[in-house]
Design a protein around this motif. Sequence first.
Motif: not given
Lengths: 248, 251
Positions: B110-121
């Motif tokens: 999976y896209d780890a970057g997307l995961l981390n964006e999710g954290f900020s959201d």
Amino acid sequence: MENSTGLDQLLRNTDLFRPLPDDILVIVAKALTPRTLAAKEVLFQQGQPGEELILVQTGSVAIYTPQADDPAAGQAIRIFQPGQVLGEMALIDQKPRSLSARAEEPSTILALGGKVFRSLIQEHPEMAIAVMSGLNERIRYTTDFLGEVSVWVQRVAGGSYQTDEIIGQSNQLKDATLANLAAEFAQMASKVQKREEELKKQVAELRIEVDQAKRDQEVKQITSSDSFQSIREKARLMRQQKEANDKE
Amino acid sequence: MSKIISIHSFRGGTGKSNTTANLATLAAMQGLRVGIVDTDIQSPGIHVLFGLETDDIGNSLNDYLWGKCTIKEAAHDVTSRVSPGIPGKIYLIPSSIKAGEIARVIHEGYDAGLLNEGFSDLLEELKLDLLLIDTHPGINEETLLSLAISDILLVIMRPDKQDFQGTSVTVDVALKLGVPSLMMLVNKIPLQLDLNNLKQEIERTFNAEVVAMIPHCDELMSLASEDIFAVRYPDHAVTAELKKVIQKMLA
């Protein structure tokens, strides 16, 4: 005379002689031989024929199991205080002394010969009863004594070393022998406990061993890759972003 | 200020998910708003502690990563499941427990970057005080990024030879990533071990602060993840030790 009044009082306070009428007590008092003992002086040895009964006048006398290497030493089985009588068993059953006796401190005793003792018993049945009740009391004492020791032993066997409790108990014990034994027992329990704790510690110290060269090599492998550099860069940017958001 | 806390261990079976669930609960009991993301996508488990069954899980983290929903839509409010009357909030973003979806993630990644964006959201939209990330054991790229963006990394290990070497590498890598704060929690300590000696030994070996020493606990084991330990045993020594960890994290 003050001395004889004192002796009279002592005999009146002794279970064995209390039942005797006044005139007989006077005879007993005259038949008693006083003796002075230094501290740790042996009064009689285990195995010797028993020729006399002992009444403690001052100080204290212990009966004990003699140590093989030192006949004057050994764990006290019972300690006799002024007014208490010992050694009458050998006079009754005519057998050698079952234990040794020694003075625990500078003491004075009064000895009554076997012949006088036996004639007193024959002439005064109430004295025979007093002897019997004395023996009776000794049996009860032994039973209680063993009961108490068994409780302590069970406690230590179960791994609970409440030595404070045993010592606390020993301070309350009126009986000098039990108090003495309790103190020694508490000391033993605390030694056993200490030894056990030291043993536990030996088992329990965990040595952590890491292969340092391998560690450094693996860390280098991970951190020198391009992807690691890019992750670190991404993380730096995200953290900056978050800080900016937090400030808003 | 919100904090992202990664909870990681080099090996499985250290009690990571259990500790995460208990820390989240204790923080919520203090009135904090807490999020938990189960990024252990390959072997999810923390949902069990909050009593979530397959049917209770609508959107999962997988759905977010595949673009099927927003991360907020994958957040489940489990506060009342833990205990009624908790003043804070506990949101769980579970991983899918459907075999097919787990297989797909393992296969495709999976896209780890997307995961981390999710954290900020999540931090922003749910107004979280703490976001706990339950990571996948070991060191892979996705995990490294989670560690890298964390304010605090809590490393959990057991006093077990199998844990030592890997944990030492994890700790060193985390420091090189620039994680601002690294804490260690030693779990499942056999009762006969000398705690002081062990603590010194671990701090010496790993060069990191040990914030909690948790002895093996029969009550915890027999609970078998049926319930949150800190709720069932609020006065237990283990609960007190975990509270200390929360204090350190909030400091």
